[in-house]
Design an enzyme around this catalytic site. Sequence first.
Site, PDB file in Angstrom:
ATOM      1  N   PRO A 235      32.735  39.938  43.687  1.00 56.44           N
ATOM      2  CA  PRO A 235      33.652  41.070  43.515  1.00 56.44           C
ATOM      3  C   PRO A 235      32.899  42.372  43.279  1.00 56.44           C
ATOM      4  O   PRO A 235      31.906  42.408  42.546  1.00 56.44           O
ATOM      5  CB  PRO A 235      34.481  40.665  42.299  1.00 56.44           C
ATOM      6  CG  PRO A 235      34.499  39.177  42.352  1.00 56.44           C
ATOM      7  CD  PRO A 235      33.137  38.783  42.861  1.00 56.44           C
ATOM      8  N   CYS A 236      33.394  43.440  43.899  1.00 60.08           N
ATOM      9  CA  CYS A 236      32.604  44.667  43.973  1.00 60.08           C
ATOM     10  C   CYS A 236      33.128  45.806  43.122  1.00 60.08           C
ATOM     11  O   CYS A 236      32.600  46.906  43.189  1.00 60.08           O
ATOM     12  CB  CYS A 236      32.543  45.127  45.433  1.00 60.08           C
ATOM     13  SG  CYS A 236      34.174  45.455  46.146  1.00 60.08           S
ATOM     14  N   GLN A 237      34.173  45.597  42.305  1.00 57.93           N
ATOM     15  CA  GLN A 237      34.763  46.735  41.596  1.00 57.93           C
ATOM     16  C   GLN A 237      33.756  47.474  40.730  1.00 57.93           C
ATOM     17  O   GLN A 237      33.797  48.701  40.602  1.00 57.93           O
ATOM     18  CB  GLN A 237      35.936  46.275  40.718  1.00 57.93           C
ATOM     19  CG  GLN A 237      37.097  45.697  41.511  1.00 57.93           C
ATOM     20  CD  GLN A 237      37.020  44.185  41.557  1.00 57.93           C
ATOM     21  OE1 GLN A 237      35.939  43.602  41.668  1.00 57.93           O
ATOM     22  NE2 GLN A 237      38.159  43.544  41.470  1.00 57.93           N
TER      23      GLN A 237
END
Length: 506
Positions: free
Chosen positions: A129-131
């Site tokens: 996940p890149c948030q």
Amino acid sequence: MVGPVQIVDLFSGPGGLSEGFAAAKDARHKSAYEIGISIEKDKAAHRTLRLRAFLRKFPEIPDEYYRWLKIGGDQPTWSEIYPDEWKKASNEAICAELGLAETTALLSSAIAEINRAAKGRTVLIGGPPCQAYSLVGRARNRGKKDYVPAKDQRHYLYREYCRVLNELSPAVFVMENVKGMLSSTVEGLAIFGQVVNDLKNSGPGYRLYTISGDDNDELLPSHFLLQAEDYGVPQARHRVIIVGVRADIALRLPRGFSPKLIKSEKAVTVADVLSNLPRLRSGLSRDDNEAAWKEAMASAISQVRRASSDYQGEKPEAFHAALGEVEARLASGTAPARWSSVRTTLPASIPFKLRAFLNDSRLSALHGHETRGHMPSDLSRYLFAACYAVAEGSSPKASRFPTDIAPEHANWKSGKFDDRFRVQRWHHPSSTVTSHISKDGHYFIHPDPTQCRSLTVREAARLQTFPDNYVFLGNRTEQYIQVGNAVPPFLALQIAEAVLPIFDYV
């Protein structure tokens, strides 16, 4: 006979990476890869992932699937119609959160079985996940009271990817992430350097490769950045792609070998993939019906005409001509519907390989081509922006908006809102499709002013190169999020083809 390369897919989302890998063929035109297990924690995305896994259990997609898309309504009960295939799909696509003890145990069991059967022909794919890495995510985090980057576990989810690398020891891995990863820091330390070091030293060790054509002798972080529009994706999506080859296999590769993608001869544009879809009207967020919409559009046209008396662009005649066309079409009769399942032929302007990837000749109905409702005040903004883009060839910045239709933000013209309303231009790749499309659609305005709306799920999926027979499950917001978070499957296919020759040396 050597079987397909076995895939372990982490942080799978709706299956963009795995769809591309599953579509790759070997020299015998057989499936080059097979998904052993995929893990996704979001329930809606998992439902989409499992459905696609189920469909891949058949030599040809079952007739019942096409019938469901044509008729609509509730999804067939696949577990009753095809219990064996549904069970296999349910064992392949797992809804679970990586890092939890129970997920680790389940994944370890699957990896042991895959390693026994695959004889070293395995690949690990996925994008943590890149948030926490994304530029937008970092800006949001800075605004959170008591936010401490070092305590944000999303910075370190790639370590779960490394843990699986240690356990699986695949011949090849492919990791995808946002370009913000290249510049993200925690307490002054560059995240990307730490990621690269951990990947290199996982398991028996890995040699890292770029696939963008840059020289591997002196790898720079920027070399890992891949621009999807260079490879036939109708979208300016710039992502970090890291390919690793197990060190012992890398030593056996021919001198000078490096997995590279071949750049497209021409860019694929928004017009190529969206212009043939059925026209739709925008909806109204309240009390929507055709008469109310026509009244709201007539009001928006008048408001834009009045507000644009002091037009700030270079081509006012072209702008007013575009606005006049909207008015003429509105007066010509019945408004378009808000949804359509009509399947139209893909334009010949789409390069053959992409057209074949998107197309399904058995498909008679499209899924997800339905507009959402907009506030009447936004109709005037969408209308102005789309007409401006037709006239000027670019989406208007905030400073170009007439005061009378601009949102009531005190710092509207401060620069922070420059791209608040962004039109996707016909003759260019789109801007990056992100999960923000689930919010309000302002960044994803359709280029046709007469439709005066944001993009549908199907249109976003086309820009992301999902095949037309790919269905996203969940409510519409969840569908937008899935599409925005995914890796473009057509790009994933090319990556799969680029690394496939490596398995000849396993």
